[in-house]
Design an enzyme around this catalytic site. Sequence first.
Site, PDB file in Angstrom:
ATOM      1  N   ASP A  45      61.316 -20.747  19.048  1.00 14.88           N
ATOM      2  CA  ASP A  45      62.634 -19.860  18.595  1.00 14.88           C
ATOM      3  C   ASP A  45      62.592 -18.412  18.347  1.00 14.88           C
ATOM      4  O   ASP A  45      61.033 -18.047  17.591  1.00 14.88           O
ATOM      5  CB  ASP A  45      63.087 -20.396  17.630  1.00 14.88           C
ATOM      6  CG  ASP A  45      65.124 -19.827  17.672  1.00 14.88           C
ATOM      7  OD1 ASP A  45      64.556 -18.411  17.709  1.00 14.88           O
ATOM      8  OD2 ASP A  45      66.057 -19.626  16.968  1.00 14.88           O
ATOM      9  N   HIS A 114      71.956 -25.735  23.719  1.00 11.28           N
ATOM     10  CA  HIS A 114      70.048 -26.352  23.267  1.00 11.28           C
ATOM     11  C   HIS A 114      69.603 -27.424  21.954  1.00 11.28           C
ATOM     12  O   HIS A 114      70.835 -27.190  21.039  1.00 11.28           O
ATOM     13  CB  HIS A 114      69.201 -24.593  22.439  1.00 11.28           C
ATOM     14  CG  HIS A 114      69.997 -23.835  22.299  1.00 11.28           C
ATOM     15  ND1 HIS A 114      71.729 -23.038  23.493  1.00 11.28           N
ATOM     16  CD2 HIS A 114      70.026 -23.258  20.620  1.00 11.28           C
ATOM     17  CE1 HIS A 114      71.830 -22.571  21.970  1.00 11.28           C
ATOM     18  NE2 HIS A 114      71.413 -22.848  20.176  1.00 11.28           N
ATOM     19  N   PHE A 115      69.336 -27.604  21.034  1.00 10.08           N
ATOM     20  CA  PHE A 115      68.516 -28.231  20.009  1.00 10.08           C
ATOM     21  C   PHE A 115      67.495 -27.294  19.274  1.00 10.08           C
ATOM     22  O   PHE A 115      66.670 -27.167  19.464  1.00 10.08           O
ATOM     23  CB  PHE A 115      68.289 -29.594  20.643  1.00 10.08           C
ATOM     24  CG  PHE A 115      68.976 -30.580  21.184  1.00 10.08           C
ATOM     25  CD1 PHE A 115      70.457 -31.014  19.822  1.00 10.08           C
ATOM     26  CD2 PHE A 115      69.887 -30.366  22.118  1.00 10.08           C
ATOM     27  CE1 PHE A 115      71.847 -31.932  21.081  1.00 10.08           C
ATOM     28  CE2 PHE A 115      70.227 -31.946  22.997  1.00 10.08           C
ATOM     29  CZ  PHE A 115      71.109 -31.917  21.608  1.00 10.08           C
ATOM     30  N   HIS A 116      67.740 -27.337  17.947  1.00 10.97           N
ATOM     31  CA  HIS A 116      67.308 -26.273  16.861  1.00 10.97           C
ATOM     32  C   HIS A 116      66.482 -27.543  16.771  1.00 10.97           C
ATOM     33  O   HIS A 116      66.906 -28.735  16.352  1.00 10.97           O
ATOM     34  CB  HIS A 116      67.718 -25.277  15.796  1.00 10.97           C
ATOM     35  CG  HIS A 116      68.166 -24.507  16.717  1.00 10.97           C
ATOM     36  ND1 HIS A 116      68.227 -23.491  16.580  1.00 10.97           N
ATOM     37  CD2 HIS A 116      70.101 -24.310  16.832  1.00 10.97           C
ATOM     38  CE1 HIS A 116      69.078 -22.408  17.265  1.00 10.97           C
ATOM     39  NE2 HIS A 116      70.388 -23.047  16.998  1.00 10.97           N
TER      40      HIS A 116
END
Length: 149
Positions: A45, A114-116
Amino acid sequence: MQYFKEVLLGNKVRTMPECIFCKIAKGEIPSFKVGESEKALAFLDVNPGVKGHTLVIPKNHAESIFDVSENDLKEVSALIKKVAEKMEKNLKADGVNVLNASGKAAQQSVFHLHFHVIPRFENDGLNTWPFKEKLAGLDLKELAEKLRE
Ligand SMILES: [Zn+2]
């Protein structure tokens, strides 16, 4: 920054805003890649909340959990697991949070699924569990039935 692509609508070419994560998936925008498989990509990120904060996306465009294909989601899940294991092994993380926001109401901001994946450390002071009070008086039987329908 806004990106555009030309798409054919009917018989007219229109300029449409293009998805930034699609551009990252295609390598048209550089990213700090952490891992990759045929259908999934993991990258850092650029505005990290925590050192090592990583995003995992399907390479095929899907807006959210609601329209992603099961196959793409399986690859994304497998890559999330790999990223989490690297965080444990190489960053010496004590744990990870995996977070997804699907839909505006869930505070989704980029409309490409999206996956954090967020590395966590003992006493890091973060709180990813916002619920302070427990809800009382819910009919759990009825709720479970509704969700099973
Ligand atoms: Zn996209």
